[in-house]
Design a protein around this motif. Structure first.
Motif, PDB file in Angstrom:
ATOM      1  N   ARG A  60       0.835  -1.203   0.000  1.00  0.00           N
ATOM      2  CA  ARG A  60       0.000   0.000   0.000  1.00  0.00           C
ATOM      3  C   ARG A  60       0.876   1.261   0.000  1.00  0.00           C
ATOM      4  O   ARG A  60       0.505   2.282  -0.633  1.00  0.00           O
ATOM      5  CB  ARG A  60      -0.937  -0.011   1.211  1.00  0.00           C
ATOM      6  N   LYS A  61       1.988   1.208   0.681  1.00  0.00           N
ATOM      7  CA  LYS A  61       2.901   2.352   0.687  1.00  0.00           C
ATOM      8  C   LYS A  61       3.461   2.595  -0.712  1.00  0.00           C
ATOM      9  O   LYS A  61       3.547   3.752  -1.177  1.00  0.00           O
ATOM     10  CB  LYS A  61       4.034   2.094   1.679  1.00  0.00           C
ATOM     11  N   ASP A  62       3.834   1.491  -1.403  1.00  0.00           N
ATOM     12  CA  ASP A  62       4.352   1.620  -2.770  1.00  0.00           C
ATOM     13  C   ASP A  62       3.271   2.167  -3.709  1.00  0.00           C
ATOM     14  O   ASP A  62       3.551   3.029  -4.570  1.00  0.00           O
ATOM     15  CB  ASP A  62       4.857   0.268  -3.274  1.00  0.00           C
ATOM     16  N   ARG A  67       0.499   6.465  -6.841  1.00  0.00           N
ATOM     17  CA  ARG A  67      -0.674   7.326  -6.990  1.00  0.00           C
ATOM     18  C   ARG A  67      -0.298   8.799  -6.853  1.00  0.00           C
ATOM     19  O   ARG A  67      -0.823   9.660  -7.573  1.00  0.00           O
ATOM     20  CB  ARG A  67      -1.739   6.940  -5.968  1.00  0.00           C
ATOM     21  N   GLY A  68       0.614   9.049  -5.973  1.00  0.00           N
ATOM     22  CA  GLY A  68       1.084  10.435  -5.825  1.00  0.00           C
ATOM     23  C   GLY A  68       1.765  10.927  -7.087  1.00  0.00           C
ATOM     24  O   GLY A  68       1.567  12.078  -7.510  1.00  0.00           O
ATOM     25  N   THR A  93      -6.248   2.766 -10.268  1.00  0.00           N
ATOM     26  CA  THR A  93      -5.119   2.512  -9.367  1.00  0.00           C
ATOM     27  C   THR A  93      -5.614   2.061  -7.999  1.00  0.00           C
ATOM     28  O   THR A  93      -5.065   1.119  -7.399  1.00  0.00           O
ATOM     29  CB  THR A  93      -4.264   3.789  -9.213  1.00  0.00           C
ATOM     30  N   ARG A  94      -6.674   2.705  -7.485  1.00  0.00           N
ATOM     31  CA  ARG A  94      -7.238   2.327  -6.183  1.00  0.00           C
ATOM     32  C   ARG A  94      -7.857   0.921  -6.239  1.00  0.00           C
ATOM     33  O   ARG A  94      -7.704   0.139  -5.303  1.00  0.00           O
ATOM     34  CB  ARG A  94      -8.278   3.359  -5.748  1.00  0.00           C
ATOM     35  N   GLU A  99      -7.507  -4.935  -4.918  1.00  0.00           N
ATOM     36  CA  GLU A  99      -7.486  -6.312  -5.400  1.00  0.00           C
ATOM     37  C   GLU A  99      -6.189  -7.014  -5.003  1.00  0.00           C
ATOM     38  O   GLU A  99      -6.195  -8.159  -4.553  1.00  0.00           O
ATOM     39  CB  GLU A  99      -7.659  -6.327  -6.914  1.00  0.00           C
ATOM     40  N   ASP A 100      -5.080  -6.308  -5.213  1.00  0.00           N
ATOM     41  CA  ASP A 100      -3.779  -6.893  -4.855  1.00  0.00           C
ATOM     42  C   ASP A 100      -3.650  -7.081  -3.345  1.00  0.00           C
ATOM     43  O   ASP A 100      -3.088  -8.093  -2.877  1.00  0.00           O
ATOM     44  CB  ASP A 100      -2.648  -6.006  -5.373  1.00  0.00           C
ATOM     45  N   ALA A 101      -4.169  -6.145  -2.578  1.00  0.00           N
ATOM     46  CA  ALA A 101      -4.116  -6.257  -1.113  1.00  0.00           C
ATOM     47  C   ALA A 101      -4.953  -7.455  -0.651  1.00  0.00           C
ATOM     48  O   ALA A 101      -4.551  -8.191   0.265  1.00  0.00           O
ATOM     49  CB  ALA A 101      -4.616  -4.971  -0.467  1.00  0.00           C
ATOM     50  N   ALA A 102      -6.109  -7.625  -1.296  1.00  0.00           N
ATOM     51  CA  ALA A 102      -6.955  -8.771  -0.952  1.00  0.00           C
ATOM     52  C   ALA A 102      -6.248 -10.084  -1.287  1.00  0.00           C
ATOM     53  O   ALA A 102      -6.360 -11.079  -0.552  1.00  0.00           O
ATOM     54  CB  ALA A 102      -8.289  -8.677  -1.693  1.00  0.00           C
ATOM     55  N   TRP A 103      -5.532 -10.114  -2.385  1.00  0.00           N
ATOM     56  CA  TRP A 103      -4.791 -11.310  -2.770  1.00  0.00           C
ATOM     57  C   TRP A 103      -3.665 -11.602  -1.772  1.00  0.00           C
ATOM     58  O   TRP A 103      -3.419 -12.769  -1.438  1.00  0.00           O
ATOM     59  CB  TRP A 103      -4.237 -11.130  -4.180  1.00  0.00           C
TER      60      TRP A 103
END
Length: 201
Positions: A60-62, A67-68, A93-94, A99-103
């Motif tokens: 999430r930090k990456d 996103r920034g 992007t969000r 999706e990736d975080a859920a994976w």
């Protein structure tokens, strides 16, 4: 000979008990190993959970950095970040981030579940080994008791047989003297009868 048989029976029972005790000790040792492995699996499950959280936070930090950068580039292009293609890009992007975080969480839970399942299997194996140790201990006690009972039975038979032989012998038979006295009386009576006949003749 019976004394040797009794001793052999008792020693055999002691030997069997020692064998069963050794088996019980081995089962107990295995149970301890199982419990140790269960603790390791539990620790591995916790480690998997912790690593999963760290991985998600890092991801999430990456993504936040990406996103920034996207927002900076889109703003520099004069685009409205809340509408149109700029908003679509940021929204994608969000969505991708979630999706990736859920994976990541899914993989983490799967790894954690695997270790917890191992832990349960180790604990079940520990209980089986404990039960086997208890049964081996019980079998050893039964073997020893059986040998002692068998030895006691042989000893009782030996003692009973000796006592019967002793009673049946002439030297220890209290009725032997009575038989002898009866024989003497008969002999004395016959002698007296002969004397009477000789006097009358």
């Amino acid at each position: 000979m019976t004394g040797l048989s009794i001793l052999s029976s008792v020693l055999g029972g002691i030997g069997q008990k020692q064998q069963y005790d050794a088996q019980a000790a081995a089962y107990k040792a295995n149970a301890q190993v199982n419990e140790h492995n269960a603790r390791l699996s539990e620790a591995s499950a916790q480690d998997a959970s912790d690593r999963g959280k760290v991985e998600e936070q890092k991801y999430r930090k990456d993504v936040a950095q990406v996103r920034g950068q996207q927002e900076s580039a889109l703003s520099a292009s004069g685009l409205d970040l809340t509408a149109g293609s700029a908003a679509d890009i940021l929204s994608d992007t969000r969505v991708t981030e979630e999706e990736d975080a859920a994976w990541i969480r899914h993989n983490t839970e799967k790894e954690k579940w695997g270790f917890l399942n191992e832990r349960q299997e180790h604990l079940r194996e520990s209980e089986r080994n404990k039960a086997a140790a208890k049964n081996a201990k019980k079998a050893g006690n039964m073997a020893l008791f059986s040998s002692l009972a068998s030895g006691a039975a042989m000893g009782a038979m030996e003692f009973g047989g000796s006592k019967t032989n002793s009673v049946g012998s002439a030297s220890n038979n209290p009725f032997a003297d009575i038989k002898d006295l009866s024989s003497k009386k008969v002999t004395t009576y016959r002698t007296n009868q002969q004397r009477v006949k000789s006097l009358l003749s």
